[in-house]
Structures are given as structure tokens and as C-alpha cells.
Design a protein around this motif. Structure first.
Motif, short mmCIF file in Angstrom:
data_model
loop_
_atom_site.label_atom_id
_atom_site.label_comp_id
_atom_site.label_asym_id
_atom_site.label_seq_id
_atom_site.Cartn_x
_atom_site.Cartn_y
_atom_site.Cartn_z
N TRP A 168 6.03 18.92 -2.63
CA TRP A 168 6.25 20.37 -2.61
C TRP A 168 6.85 20.79 -3.94
O TRP A 168 7.85 20.24 -4.39
CB TRP A 168 7.19 20.75 -1.48
CG TRP A 168 7.71 22.17 -1.59
CD1 TRP A 168 8.77 22.61 -2.33
CD2 TRP A 168 7.16 23.33 -0.95
NE1 TRP A 168 8.93 23.96 -2.20
CE2 TRP A 168 7.95 24.42 -1.35
CE3 TRP A 168 6.09 23.53 -0.08
CZ2 TRP A 168 7.69 25.72 -0.90
CZ3 TRP A 168 5.85 24.81 0.36
CH2 TRP A 168 6.63 25.89 -0.05
N ALA B 152 7.17 21.72 3.24
CA ALA B 152 8.39 22.42 2.82
C ALA B 152 9.64 21.87 3.48
O ALA B 152 10.76 22.25 3.10
CB ALA B 152 8.26 23.92 3.12
N SER C 179 5.15 29.10 6.28
CA SER C 179 5.56 27.84 5.68
C SER C 179 4.63 26.72 6.13
O SER C 179 3.76 26.91 6.98
CB SER C 179 7.01 27.51 6.05
OG SER C 179 7.52 26.50 5.20
N ASP D 50 13.66 31.11 2.56
CA ASP D 50 12.67 30.05 2.38
C ASP D 50 11.33 30.48 2.97
O ASP D 50 11.30 31.38 3.81
CB ASP D 50 13.17 28.76 3.06
CG ASP D 50 13.13 28.82 4.58
OD1 ASP D 50 12.14 28.32 5.16
OD2 ASP D 50 14.07 29.37 5.19
N PRO D 51 10.22 29.89 2.52
CA PRO D 51 10.11 28.89 1.47
C PRO D 51 10.42 29.50 0.11
O PRO D 51 9.77 30.47 -0.28
CB PRO D 51 8.66 28.42 1.59
CG PRO D 51 7.92 29.59 2.16
CD PRO D 51 8.89 30.25 3.09
#
Length: 475
Positions: free
Chosen positions: A166, A154, A150, A216-217
Motif C-alpha cells: 500500500w 490498507a 477502502s 483514512d485511507p
């Protein structure tokens, strides 16, 4: 002489049929990451688009109340996968990590047990167990870490509708796009390659397909994000700008997962995160659809059991939380489907189970005895309705030394020792876990019963947390 040849041919045919009848089935395990039970269409979320998982649920049995026990660090997935692959309950799974090499030599891992029973074993995707995957599986490809890489962009976003630094389809931030192809699509490609390998083998297969999505991301191609207009995304009914106990339970601004959205939470930031969550889930669903379609195309579906689940859930705005490091159902409860030959179609089982019961279930399906060290239970007696009550009268949950939980079919007790605070919810009348009954006089007896049951579970689990030090009058 003609009768002799006929008898030999008949004998060969009989032996061949018998071998076919007694052949072990294939096992296809599909594992998602951070997928809450409420984030799939077949569980009642009409916002999210998951046609392939919906179809799989129609073809098999869905367990509606499936749980992970929790975790011993912020990466809850580590504990979940350790329990899944070793068969041990939470704290014994933690302590067993120091003994993984000896356990490997004694075949005390899921894949090695199936390999010993004659299975070809395949693995691709997220591993996150502290022993190398290629030492436990015969065929391994594209092993991924706990999460895609990441970047600062983010986090703490979006601050407003104008905050577009983002965007989940931007490949410049790497993450799922690292290497040139989205990691979810790579798992889909590898699964199809594995199926091509497997169809030429004389052995049954065990495939462990572990997606990083929807962790995530939460990145996915733009067309998937556009399926979910952000202003049409529903905000959870139990949304809060801040969770009152966040710092004392380890879910404050120091926790990576919670930093993804701004503090205090805003309706727009939660709509955006849920938009991206649903988009990567639909992208995941498409890849699962590819795999299942190819399984059927090759005819391998006729002797293959499919088991689908996730390592834990995710808050994404519930209770003012974003991550999975809490004891609420949205973060502990996951979808679970079992489908395949002789499995009832389009049925549900509502009793409480653990997702790690999947390992023992595959042993049952493969016709091999469950080793003594495996503490979880096969789901097959529940699927066949030979057994109609859960193996677990209560579900136990833990997060480091910050939180403990006990859950029955009706009530849930959550303990926050660092506050200190005890919460009690009536799940039948309050499924969103918003009304704390712990101080209401008519619920004192239920509260004390659950405390007693939690103490028993702590003892049985070898839980290291001494709650008496925080609640001397109750524990």
C-alpha cells in the motif's frame, strides 16, 4: 427642483448605506474529519506543515480546548455531525434521528434556520447525517459517504520497511482517487464554484464545506508524503505497543479503525501512519488556502466570517491506539478558529467549549435568535470577552456503553465499566494522560467530586448507561 432631486438622491444613498450596514454577513464553515488539535502547526506541532491554517489562526481567535462529546457507535463522526446540525446534546441527538422529517418541516436544522433568515445555503463533501443533504441545503454537490472506499491492503500495515503493498499515492486502490480527482481537491473546486455563484446573489451565503480528509485511507499525492521522511517522524511520548484495556473499551481488533496498524503496535508502523496523516493534512491545508485566497480575490472576505474545526480527533499511536473511539484528549479535542470582521486577531481562548457551539455562534453572527431546542452556546461572548469563563464547568464524554468521561480544567476522570476501572489524570502535570491517580489516597476527594459531577451530567444528558450496575459503591 434641483434641491428636490438632491434630497431624493441623498435619501437613496442613505437607504443604500443603511441596507449595507444592516446586511447579514456571509458564513463560511470549513470542516475536517479526524483532525486532532495537535495535528496542526499553529497548535504547537512543529512537524506538520499547515501554513494556510496558521495564517487563518493569526487572523482570528483560536479556541485551544474544543471537544466532541463522543459517539453512540464506532463512526463517532455520525454523532458529532448530528449534534452539529441539530444543536442537541449527544443522547438527545441520537433519539432525534427518528424524528428528522418532522424536524425538517419545523426547520430544526442549522441550514434551514439560516435559509429562513435569508441565506443562500451551499454544501459539498462529507455529510454522514441520516437525512439527505439536498433536502436541507439549496445548493448541493458531490455528497460523500462517511469515508472513501477502502481495500484490504490498507489494513494491518506496514509489517516492515519492506512492506510497500500500500502506498498513499497509488490511485489503483480508489478511495480518495475514486472518480479521477482527489476528493479534497473536488471540495476545493466546488467551493470556488459556489463563491462564484454567491457573488451574483443578493443574499448572504452559508457554505458548509466538509472535507473527508484526513480520515483514512489517508491518501495524498506523492509530493506531500515526501515532505515527511518516515524516519524523521516523532513517535508519541505516550506510545504503547498495546493498550491494556483495549478489548473491554471497544478498541480491540474487532474495531475497524484499530485494525489499520498491526497488533502489537510497532514504532515503524506508527511513524508510517503519522507520515500519511501529516501528508493528507498538508494537502488539505493547500485546498483550504485556495478557497481563502479566492474569497479574498473576489472581495467577499470583507463581509465573511470563517469558522474552521473538525468532527473529532485521532490517536494515531498514542496509548497504543490508532482510532478516535476513546476518551483521551488526542481523540476528543479538535482545533477551532473563528475569523472575520471585528474578530480579534491572533488571540487564543483557553476555556473548554464544544465544537458544536459553532452552530449557535453562526446564529449570533447572523443576528438571529437561537432556537430553544439548541442546547449548545454561542462563542461570541467568549470572543468579545464579555464572558471570561466557559459555559461548561465540565466537559462530558461518552463512547457507546464502553466508556464515560468528565473533564475539568485541571482533572479528567475516565470510567471503563466493562473492565471495571476508573482512571484519574492531573492534566496540568500530566497532559499526556499517562499517570493514573485514581487509587492514590490524596486524590480520593477529587475522584469522588468528579464522580458526582459525572452523575449529574449523565442525568442532564439523559445518558442511558447505568454505572451503578458496575460500580455499586461509587455510582
Amino acid at each position: 427642483m434641483r434641491y428636490f432631486y438632491f434630497a431624493v438622491a441623498l435619501s437613496i444613498l442613505f437607504i443604500g448605506c443603511r441596507e449595507k450596514e444592516t446586511a447579514r454577513p456571509n458564513i463560511l464553515f470549513i470542516f475536517a474529519d479526524d483532525l486532532s488539535y495537535e495535528a496542526v502547526h499553529f497548535a504547537g506541532n512543529t512537524e506538520v506543515i499547515t501554513p494556510n491554517l496558521d495564517k487563518l489562526a493569526e487572523q482570528g481567535v483560536t479556541f485551544t480546548h474544543t471537544y466532541n462529546m463522543g459517539g453512540w457507535n464506532g463512526a463517532v463522526c455520525v454523532a458529532s455531525r448530528a449534534m452539529l446540525n441539530t444543536g442537541r446534546y449527544l443522547w438527545r441527538a441520537k433519539s432525534s434521528q427518528a424524528n428528522y422529517e418532522n424536524m425538517k418541516n419545523e426547520r430544526q436544522f442549522w441550514s434551514l434556520q439560516l435559509q429562513a433568515a435569508g441565506y443562500d445555503t451551499y454544501m459539498t463533501g462529507k455529510w454522514h447525517v441520516s437525512i439527505s443533504a439536498d433536502s436541507l441545503f439549496q445548493h448541493v454537490r458531490d455528497i460523500r459517504p462517511g469515508m472513501p472506499g477502502s481495500v484490504p491492503e490498507a489494513y494491518n500495515r506496514p509489517l516492515s520497511p519492506n512492506d510497500t503493498t500500500w502506498l498513499p499515492w497509488h490511485t489503483k486502490y480508489g478511495g480518495y482517487w475514486q472518480g479521477g480527482k482527489h476528493w479534497t481537491e473536488v471540495v476545493g473546486d466546488n467551493a470556488i464554484d459556489f463563491l462564484n455563484q454567491a457573488k451574483t446573489s443578493d443574499h448572504p451565503f452559508f457554505m458548509y464545506l466538509a472535507f473527508n480528509a484526513p480520515h483514512d485511507p489517508r491518501q495524498s499525492p506523492k509530493k506531500y508524503v515526501e515532505m515527511y521522511p518516515v524516519d524523521e517522524i516523532a513517535i508519541p511520548e505516550n506510545f504503547k505497543e498495546l493498550y491494556a484495556y483495549k478489548d473491554s473499551i471497544g478498541c480491540g481488533e474487532g474495531l475497524r479503525d484499530e485494525r489499520l496498524a498491526p497488533f502489537p503496535r510497532t514504532s515503524y508502523s506508527i511513524q508510517t501512519h503519522r507520515q500519511e496523516y501529516y501528508a493528507i493534512i498538508t494537502h488539505l491545508d493547500d485546498q483550504i488556502g485556495r478557497i481563502l485566497a479566492y474569497l479574498k480575490e473576489t472581495g467577499q472576505d470583507k463581509n465573511t466570517y470563517i469558522l474552521f474545526s473538525a468532527d473529532h480527533g485521532l490517536a494515531v499511536g498514542h496509548h497504543g491506539l490508532v482510532g478516535k473511539q476513546n476518551m483521551f484528549d488526542h481523540s476528543m479535542r479538535v482545533p477551532l478558529i473563528v475569523a472575520g470582521p471585528d474578530i480579534p486577531e491572533n488571540e487564543k481562548r483557553d476555556m473548554q467549549v464544544y465544537l458544536q457551539d459553532i452552530m449557535a455562534t453562526t446564529f449570533d453572527l447572523a443576528g438571529i435568535d437561537k432556537p430553544e431546542y439548541v442546547e449548545f452556546n454561542s462563542l461570541m461572548p467568549l470572543i468579545s470577552e464579555e464572558k471570561t469563563e466557559s459555559f461548561y464547568p465540565e466537559i462530558y464524554g461518552a463512547y457507546i456503553n464502553f466508556q464515560r468521561m468528565i473533564r475539568t480544567d485541571r482533572y479528567k476522570l475516565i470510567v471503563y465499566p466493562r473492565v471495571p476501572k476508573i482512571l484519574l489524570f492531573d492534566l496540568e502535570n500530566d497532559p499526556l494522560e499517562t499517570v493514573d491517580l485514581s487509587n492514590q489516597s490524596e486524590f480520593i476527594e477529587i475522584k469522588m467530586q468528579l464522580i458526582s459531577r459525572l452523575k449529574d451530567q449523565q442525568k442532564m444528558m439523559e445518558d442511558p448507561l447505568d454505572l451503578h450496575a458496575y460500580f455499586p459503591d461509587l455510582f
